[in-house]
Write a protein that holds these residues in place. Structure first.
Motif, short mmCIF file in Angstrom:
data_model
loop_
_atom_site.label_atom_id
_atom_site.label_comp_id
_atom_site.label_asym_id
_atom_site.label_seq_id
_atom_site.Cartn_x
_atom_site.Cartn_y
_atom_site.Cartn_z
N VAL A 93 0.83 -1.21 0.00
CA VAL A 93 0.00 0.00 0.00
C VAL A 93 0.87 1.26 0.00
CG1 VAL A 93 -2.01 -1.09 1.05
CG2 VAL A 93 -0.25 -0.08 2.54
N GLY A 94 2.15 1.09 -0.37
CA GLY A 94 3.04 2.25 -0.51
C GLY A 94 3.55 2.81 0.79
N GLU A 95 3.56 2.01 1.85
CA GLU A 95 4.04 2.48 3.16
C GLU A 95 5.11 1.52 3.67
OE1 GLU A 95 3.27 5.18 4.76
OE2 GLU A 95 1.58 5.89 3.53
N GLY A 96 6.21 1.41 2.97
CA GLY A 96 7.25 0.43 3.31
C GLY A 96 8.07 0.83 4.51
N ASN A 97 7.44 0.93 5.67
CA ASN A 97 8.10 1.36 6.90
C ASN A 97 8.67 0.14 7.62
OD1 ASN A 97 8.73 2.23 9.53
ND2 ASN A 97 7.11 3.79 9.51
N ALA A 98 9.96 -0.13 7.42
CA ALA A 98 10.58 -1.33 7.97
C ALA A 98 10.59 -1.33 9.50
CB ALA A 98 12.00 -1.48 7.44
N ALA A 99 10.77 -0.16 10.10
CA ALA A 99 10.80 -0.08 11.56
C ALA A 99 9.43 -0.41 12.15
CB ALA A 99 11.24 1.32 12.00
N LEU A 100 8.38 0.09 11.52
CA LEU A 100 7.02 -0.21 11.98
C LEU A 100 6.72 -1.70 11.84
CD1 LEU A 100 4.20 0.61 12.94
CD2 LEU A 100 3.64 1.20 10.56
N ALA A 101 7.10 -2.27 10.70
CA ALA A 101 6.88 -3.71 10.48
C ALA A 101 7.63 -4.53 11.52
CB ALA A 101 7.31 -4.09 9.07
N LYS A 102 8.83 -4.11 11.87
CA LYS A 102 9.63 -4.82 12.87
C LYS A 102 8.97 -4.76 14.24
CE LYS A 102 13.30 -6.80 14.68
NZ LYS A 102 13.56 -8.24 14.48
N ASP A 103 8.50 -3.58 14.64
CA ASP A 103 7.81 -3.43 15.93
C ASP A 103 6.56 -4.31 15.97
OD1 ASP A 103 9.73 -1.65 16.76
OD2 ASP A 103 8.50 0.15 16.39
N PHE A 104 5.81 -4.30 14.88
CA PHE A 104 4.60 -5.11 14.76
C PHE A 104 4.95 -6.59 14.96
CE2 PHE A 104 1.36 -7.54 12.68
CZ PHE A 104 0.20 -6.78 12.64
N SER A 105 6.02 -7.04 14.29
CA SER A 105 6.38 -8.46 14.35
C SER A 105 6.84 -8.86 15.75
CB SER A 105 7.46 -8.79 13.31
OG SER A 105 8.71 -8.25 13.67
N VAL A 106 7.61 -7.98 16.41
CA VAL A 106 8.07 -8.29 17.77
C VAL A 106 6.88 -8.47 18.71
CG1 VAL A 106 9.28 -7.33 19.77
CG2 VAL A 106 10.33 -7.20 17.52
N SER A 107 5.91 -7.58 18.59
CA SER A 107 4.71 -7.68 19.43
C SER A 107 3.90 -8.92 19.09
CB SER A 107 3.83 -6.44 19.27
OG SER A 107 4.47 -5.30 19.78
N PHE A 108 3.81 -9.20 17.79
CA PHE A 108 3.06 -10.38 17.35
C PHE A 108 3.65 -11.65 17.96
CE2 PHE A 108 2.66 -13.98 14.48
CZ PHE A 108 1.29 -14.04 14.29
N PHE A 109 4.97 -11.80 17.87
CA PHE A 109 5.61 -13.02 18.37
C PHE A 109 5.59 -13.11 19.90
CE2 PHE A 109 7.88 -13.14 14.14
CZ PHE A 109 7.22 -14.27 13.71
#
Length: 230
Positions: free
Chosen positions: A81-97
């Motif tokens: 969706v044009g929002e390639g925010n790697a830091a946000l994705a990383k934070d999301f994944s840490v919380s998910f796991f």
């Protein structure tokens, strides 16, 4: 008694991975304000699921590492969706796991069936899941005590359906193929993989599959059917 050793897949065979994962993704979606980027949770989840399926196949084929699998699958929906925010994705994944292994939903009748089987057979887990998650998931759901050993693809870096993981499981548990039965919901990983090494199988057909390249040893749609087979 024909079998002595029962090898269970974990995700979506005993532990309700699809439900638990979706619940966790929806929590994270709201926690991180993803409604800024996606039309709906369903929009986000469809993007994630599509790329996740591709990446797991690439991981099984040795084309991506575990770290790359996890990096790409969480980043892809944002990139789409044009929002390639790697830091946000990383934070999301840490919380998910951190959250997903605390979920405790089981597949229907899983506990009842394990109660029945545990006194009669050696029960083992044979899973492609990650070492840092699978045992925690089992503890959260209260099923860890039924199993004598958990054998994971992480242990040797080879995933089902490759023959090496099945032979490793036999060695690690002191089992023989002719006395063992693989029980799982994935045709390719569990059933075809076991068939490939001459191991009998129970296909737990939760997806409603209707065509089969070969006939599995047993075919069930309800875990309680194991109590009639075994």
């Amino acid at each position: 008694m024909r079998y002595k050793n029962l090898f269970f897949d974990l995700d979506d065979t005993l532990w309700a991975f699809s439900d638990n994962a979706r619940d966790t993704f929806e929590e994270m979606y709201h926690k991180y304000g993803y409604d800024r980027y996606f039309r709906s949770f369903q929009h986000f989840y469809e993007l994630y699921e599509r790329r996740n399926t591709e990446l797991w196949k690439e991981y099984a084929d040795g084309k991506v590492t575990k770290d790359e699998l996890n990096r790409q699958r969480f980043l892809y929906p944002l990139e789409a969706v044009g929002e390639g925010n790697a830091a946000l994705a990383k934070d999301f994944s840490v919380s998910f796991f951190a959250v997903i292994p605390t979920k405790s939903k089981l597949m229907p009748h899983a506990r009842e069936v394990l109660e029945y089987l545990a006194p009669k057979y050696n029960l083992y887990i044979l899973s492609n899941g990650f070492q840092e998650l699978q045992c925690r998931k089992m503890r959260s759901a209260g099923i860890d005590g039924y199993f004598k050993k958990v054998v994971l693809s992480d242990d040797i870096g080879v995933l089902k359906p490759w023959p090496e993981i099945f032979h490793f499981a036999m060695s690690a548990t002191g089992s023989e193929l002719r006395e063992s039965l693989m029980i799982g919901d994935s045709w390719d990983n569990d059933i075809a993989g076991a068939e490939g090494v001459g191991m009998h199988q129970v296909y737990y057909n939760v997806a409603g599959r209707t065509s089969f390249p070969f006939t599995p040893t047993f075919h069930i749609t309800d875990l309680r059917e194991l109590m009639q087979i075994l």
